[in-house]
Design a protein around this motif. Structure first.
Motif, mmCIF file in Angstrom:
data_model
loop_
_atom_site.group_PDB
_atom_site.id
_atom_site.type_symbol
_atom_site.label_atom_id
_atom_site.label_comp_id
_atom_site.label_asym_id
_atom_site.label_seq_id
_atom_site.Cartn_x
_atom_site.Cartn_y
_atom_site.Cartn_z
ATOM 1 N N UNK A 166 -11.917 13.006 -1.320
ATOM 2 C CA UNK A 166 -11.870 11.516 -1.642
ATOM 3 C C UNK A 166 -11.381 10.831 -0.419
ATOM 4 N N UNK A 167 -12.072 10.219 0.332
ATOM 5 C CA UNK A 167 -11.746 9.365 1.377
ATOM 6 C C UNK A 167 -12.415 8.196 1.211
ATOM 7 N N UNK A 168 -11.759 7.164 0.905
ATOM 8 C CA UNK A 168 -12.163 5.793 0.793
ATOM 9 C C UNK A 168 -11.469 4.816 1.735
ATOM 10 N N UNK A 169 -10.155 5.032 1.899
ATOM 11 C CA UNK A 169 -9.694 3.969 2.949
ATOM 12 C C UNK A 169 -9.055 4.813 4.256
ATOM 13 N N UNK A 170 -8.599 3.743 5.043
ATOM 14 C CA UNK A 170 -8.070 4.350 6.367
ATOM 15 C C UNK A 170 -6.664 5.153 6.076
ATOM 16 N N UNK A 171 -6.181 4.748 4.986
ATOM 17 C CA UNK A 171 -4.751 5.471 4.620
ATOM 18 C C UNK A 171 -5.364 6.912 4.088
ATOM 19 N N UNK A 172 -6.376 7.207 3.434
ATOM 20 C CA UNK A 172 -6.554 8.449 3.297
ATOM 21 C C UNK A 172 -6.843 9.430 4.540
ATOM 22 N N UNK A 173 -7.562 8.667 5.509
ATOM 23 C CA UNK A 173 -7.725 9.510 6.702
ATOM 24 C C UNK A 173 -6.452 9.666 7.268
ATOM 25 N N UNK A 174 -5.376 8.724 7.242
ATOM 26 C CA UNK A 174 -4.070 8.896 7.982
ATOM 27 C C UNK A 174 -3.474 10.071 7.135
ATOM 28 N N UNK A 175 -3.485 10.331 5.963
ATOM 29 C CA UNK A 175 -2.966 11.381 5.322
ATOM 30 C C UNK A 175 -3.358 12.562 5.743
ATOM 31 N N UNK A 176 -4.573 12.624 6.095
ATOM 32 C CA UNK A 176 -5.318 14.002 6.618
ATOM 33 C C UNK A 176 -4.953 14.411 8.070
ATOM 34 N N UNK A 177 -5.070 13.065 8.930
ATOM 35 C CA UNK A 177 -5.058 13.249 10.352
ATOM 36 C C UNK A 177 -3.746 12.304 10.783
ATOM 37 N N UNK A 178 -2.655 12.374 10.473
ATOM 38 C CA UNK A 178 -1.609 11.317 10.854
ATOM 39 C C UNK A 178 -1.438 11.299 12.341
ATOM 40 N N UNK A 179 -1.703 12.235 13.291
ATOM 41 C CA UNK A 179 -1.443 12.074 14.715
ATOM 42 C C UNK A 179 -2.665 10.993 15.268
ATOM 43 N N UNK A 180 -3.758 10.901 14.478
ATOM 44 C CA UNK A 180 -4.877 10.123 14.948
ATOM 45 C C UNK A 180 -4.658 8.478 14.823
ATOM 46 N N UNK A 181 -3.830 8.150 14.123
ATOM 47 C CA UNK A 181 -3.588 6.746 13.680
ATOM 48 C C UNK A 181 -2.163 6.310 13.900
ATOM 49 N N UNK A 182 -1.617 6.382 15.032
ATOM 50 C CA UNK A 182 -0.043 6.424 15.237
ATOM 51 C C UNK A 182 0.105 4.617 15.172
ATOM 52 N N UNK A 183 -0.776 3.912 15.558
ATOM 53 C CA UNK A 183 -0.453 2.637 15.770
ATOM 54 C C UNK A 183 -1.181 1.699 14.738
ATOM 55 N N UNK A 184 -1.883 2.041 13.727
ATOM 56 C CA UNK A 184 -2.455 1.477 13.004
ATOM 57 C C UNK A 184 -1.672 0.583 11.699
ATOM 58 N N UNK A 185 -1.684 -0.759 12.178
ATOM 59 C CA UNK A 185 -0.977 -1.569 11.225
ATOM 60 C C UNK A 185 -1.201 -1.366 9.637
ATOM 61 N N UNK A 186 -0.150 -1.740 8.871
ATOM 62 C CA UNK A 186 0.182 -1.725 7.538
ATOM 63 C C UNK A 186 -1.048 -2.185 6.620
ATOM 64 N N UNK A 187 -1.348 -3.277 7.360
ATOM 65 C CA UNK A 187 -2.419 -4.335 6.560
ATOM 66 C C UNK A 187 -3.790 -3.836 6.685
ATOM 67 N N UNK A 188 -4.171 -2.961 7.675
ATOM 68 C CA UNK A 188 -5.516 -1.997 7.950
ATOM 69 C C UNK A 188 -5.532 -0.889 7.260
ATOM 70 N N UNK A 189 -4.425 -0.390 6.757
ATOM 71 C CA UNK A 189 -4.477 0.975 6.059
ATOM 72 C C UNK A 189 -5.418 0.974 4.855
ATOM 73 N N UNK A 190 -5.501 -0.235 4.294
ATOM 74 C CA UNK A 190 -6.427 -0.354 3.003
ATOM 75 C C UNK A 190 -7.880 -0.472 3.332
ATOM 76 N N UNK A 191 -8.017 -0.442 4.514
ATOM 77 C CA UNK A 191 -9.672 -0.973 4.753
ATOM 78 C C UNK A 191 -10.479 0.074 4.196
ATOM 79 N N UNK A 192 -11.773 -0.016 3.822
ATOM 80 C CA UNK A 192 -12.659 0.857 3.214
ATOM 81 C C UNK A 192 -13.109 1.459 4.432
ATOM 82 N N UNK A 193 -13.488 2.929 4.266
ATOM 83 C CA UNK A 193 -14.423 3.419 5.099
ATOM 84 C C UNK A 193 -15.580 4.185 4.293
ATOM 85 N N UNK A 194 -16.675 4.431 5.067
ATOM 86 C CA UNK A 194 -17.650 5.402 4.676
ATOM 87 C C UNK A 194 -18.217 6.284 5.540
ATOM 88 N N UNK A 195 -18.943 7.383 4.711
ATOM 89 C CA UNK A 195 -19.232 8.430 5.969
ATOM 90 C C UNK A 195 -20.570 7.986 6.644
#
Length: 181
Positions: free
Chosen positions: A41-70
């Motif tokens: 279930x990958x719906x937001x940037x936060x979901x990706x951050x949970x799986x790959x925390x090293x890939x988003x070290x500087x993503x602002x909190x306000x953008x973590x709820x942005x929707x993603x799609x495959x």
């Protein structure tokens, strides 16, 4: 940077760097594949951050709820055979049973001797649905690939005589079979 996905539990993954050789060109590529037992279930940037925390070290909190799609969802049937080759000993084999790629296919280890160069031959067929892949109906594309690794599963030195033999076999196949053009 790290390449292993995080999470609980962490899905199976691997990373490779390879040289792709084609009849008229070659290229180098780096690839990471992640295998899941079920669609995540990958719906937001936060979901990706949970799986790959090293890939988003500087993503602002306000953008973590942005929707993603495959970008795309692909279904592949893969048959793979591996052997460990040495110029002095011959080959010892490991096989994977054919099946739809899921990351959970069984691997039958036929040899404990992994001191030579690992060589993999793979046939991969792409399908428009899981059902078509399972039933072997209407593949939309496919490829055969031959990969070789240095000793120690890609971490050691090359055996140049085995590399030369594989290169010679590839060129002989082009002479016998021809190229896509």
């Amino acid at each position: 940077p790290h390449s292993e996905p995080q999470g609980n539990p962490a899905p199976a993954s691997f990373q490779k760097v390879e040289k792709d050789v084609h009849p008229c060109s070659y290229k180098y590529s780096r690839e990471t594949r992640v295998f899941f037992e079920y669609p995540p279930q990958i719906e937001t940037c936060h979901d990706l951050m949970h799986m790959f925390p090293w890939a988003f070290p500087n993503l602002p909190t306000k953008k973590q709820s942005n929707k993603v799609s495959p970008g795309s969802i692909e279904h592949w049937w893969v048959l793979e055979h591996s052997a460990y080759l040495s110029s002095s000993r011959g080959a010892a084999s490991t096989s994977k049973h054919p099946g739809v790629v899921s990351g959970a296919e069984g691997e039958a280890d036929l040899s404990k001797d992994r001191s030579g160069i690992r060589c993999e031959s793979t046939v991969a067929l792409k399908y428009s649905s899981v059902s078509d892949a399972i039933n072997g109906k209407n593949p939309s594309s496919g490829e055969w690939s031959l990969r070789i690794y240095s000793t120690n599963d890609g971490l050691g030195d090359w055996d140049s005589s085995v590399v030369d033999a594989i290169n010679n076999m590839y060129h002989q196949m082009l002479v016998q079979i021809g190229d896509p053009d």
